[in-house]
Design an enzyme around this catalytic site. Structure first.
Site, PDB file in Angstrom:
ATOM      1  N   THR A  57     -27.532  -9.692  39.803  1.00 14.81           N
ATOM      2  CA  THR A  57     -28.082 -10.569  38.775  1.00 14.81           C
ATOM      3  C   THR A  57     -27.340 -11.898  38.834  1.00 14.81           C
ATOM      4  OG1 THR A  57     -28.639  -8.681  37.368  1.00 14.81           O
ATOM      5  CG2 THR A  57     -28.570 -10.855  36.334  1.00 14.81           C
TER       6      THR A  57
ATOM      7  N   LYS B  64     -35.385 -10.337  34.685  1.00 14.16           N
ATOM      8  CA  LYS B  64     -34.218  -9.478  34.454  1.00 14.16           C
ATOM      9  C   LYS B  64     -33.388 -10.002  33.283  1.00 14.16           C
ATOM     10  CE  LYS B  64     -30.856  -6.485  35.084  1.00 14.16           C
ATOM     11  NZ  LYS B  64     -30.085  -6.361  36.308  1.00 14.16           N
TER      12      LYS B  64
ATOM     13  N   LYS C  43     -40.287  -2.412   5.366  1.00 11.12           N
ATOM     14  CA  LYS C  43     -39.905  -1.416   4.350  1.00 11.12           C
ATOM     15  C   LYS C  43     -38.582  -0.741   4.715  1.00 11.12           C
ATOM     16  CE  LYS C  43     -41.936   2.601   4.461  1.00 11.12           C
ATOM     17  NZ  LYS C  43     -40.776   3.524   4.744  1.00 11.12           N
TER      18      LYS C  43
END
Length: 295
Positions: free
Chosen positions: A102, A177, A253
């Protein structure tokens, strides 16, 4: 599928925690496997299993036409490609270099330009699924590169990946990525916030973890809402309007109840506060749009 794509020799550079299990899946690739790592000892099991081992990336390029790189960072990828003993010193035109590390998408584009000067195709090919996914052959690979390069690497990549996505031109795989990992690590941070709330409430953290893993395996976790082609607001007559509106109502909620519990237990929940404020708009079903439909 061409003969070349099913028999091209493959090279693999970087046999670390991620690279080694990926490379092991390529040991039976019909075109053969050449491996390289700065630590000679980690190549020995590959040689014993039939792979060729060489001492530098330039030598890898003399044997391989598809070269995978799995090193640590941008600087190491750049060195492997363009250094004194780098791939581009010897790579034949038509060679495809795929980087699983990466790195920055800008680095990917810069290196693709350098490769193009030598007639070499560059593909940014980050993976998702970790070492277990690699070991099982179940990685997801996100590819940025030309259609021709992607077609050539699909067959060998199928040895270690069961999802191969062509994200677009060079840099697109990396951008996908980064978006995926943004979700991943924000989710981890949210998990730590949920653990703090559970701990303060006297709940077993290990039991909570079992519930999270069980339910996410059934529902798909955060990916379950990632089914649209756009993040734009949803029109009331759209198929997804009522579905994601229901998700919004449930989410607001439950987040409100969790925040109320946190207030009673004096637990700060900043991500929950952001989530309750931004969930509706993020889902594309902000309150004004829904309120118009309310009788």
């Amino acid at each position: 599928m061409t003969t070349e794509s099913t028999s091209a020799p493959v090279g693999f550079i970087g046999l670390g925690n991620m690279g080694a299990p990926i490379a092991r899946r390529l040991l039976e690739w019909p075109g053969g496997l050449t491996v390289c790592d700065v630590r000679a000892e980690v190549t020995e099991p590959f040689v014993a299993a039939g792979a060729r081992s060489v001492t530098d990336p330039a030598q890898v390029a003399t044997h391989a036409r598809i070269i995978c790189i799995t090193v640590i960072d941008d600087a190491q990828v750049t060195e492997v490609l363009t250094g004194p003993a780098g791939i581009l010193r010897t790579a034949a035109p038509g060679t495809v270099v795929a980087v699983h590390s990466t790195i920055s998408d800008r680095t990917a584009q810069e290196l693709a330009a350098r490769c193009a000067e030598h007639g070499v195709e560059f593909v940014d090919a980050p993976v998702s699924g970790g070492a277990p996914g690699a070991t099982q052959g179940r990685l997801a690979v996100m590819l940025g590169g030309s259609a021709a390069a992607v077609d050539l690497i699909r067959a060998p990549f199928g040895c270690f990946a069961d999802l191969i996505v062509h994200a677009g031109p060079v840099g697109a795989g990396t951008r996908m990525k980064l978006a995926r990992n943004l979700l991943h690590f924000i989710s981890f941070t949210a998990a730590t916030e949920g653990q703090r709330l559970a701990e303060a409430a006297g709940i077993s953290l290990t039991a909570l973890g079992k519930v999270v893993r069980h339910s996410d395996a059934v529902t798909g976790g955060p990916g379950a809402i990632m089914l649209r082609d756009t993040t734009a607001p949803i029109e009331p007559d759209d198929f997804w309007f009522s579905i994601l509106g229901h998700v919004r109502d449930l989410g607001e909620k439950d987040l409100s109840l969790a925040l109320e519990l946190g207030d009673r237990l004096d637990v700060d929940l900043p991500l929950a506060q952001l989530a309750v404020a931004r969930l509706a708009e993020g889902l594309g079903v902000a309150h004004p749009a829904l309120d118009k439909e309310t009788p």
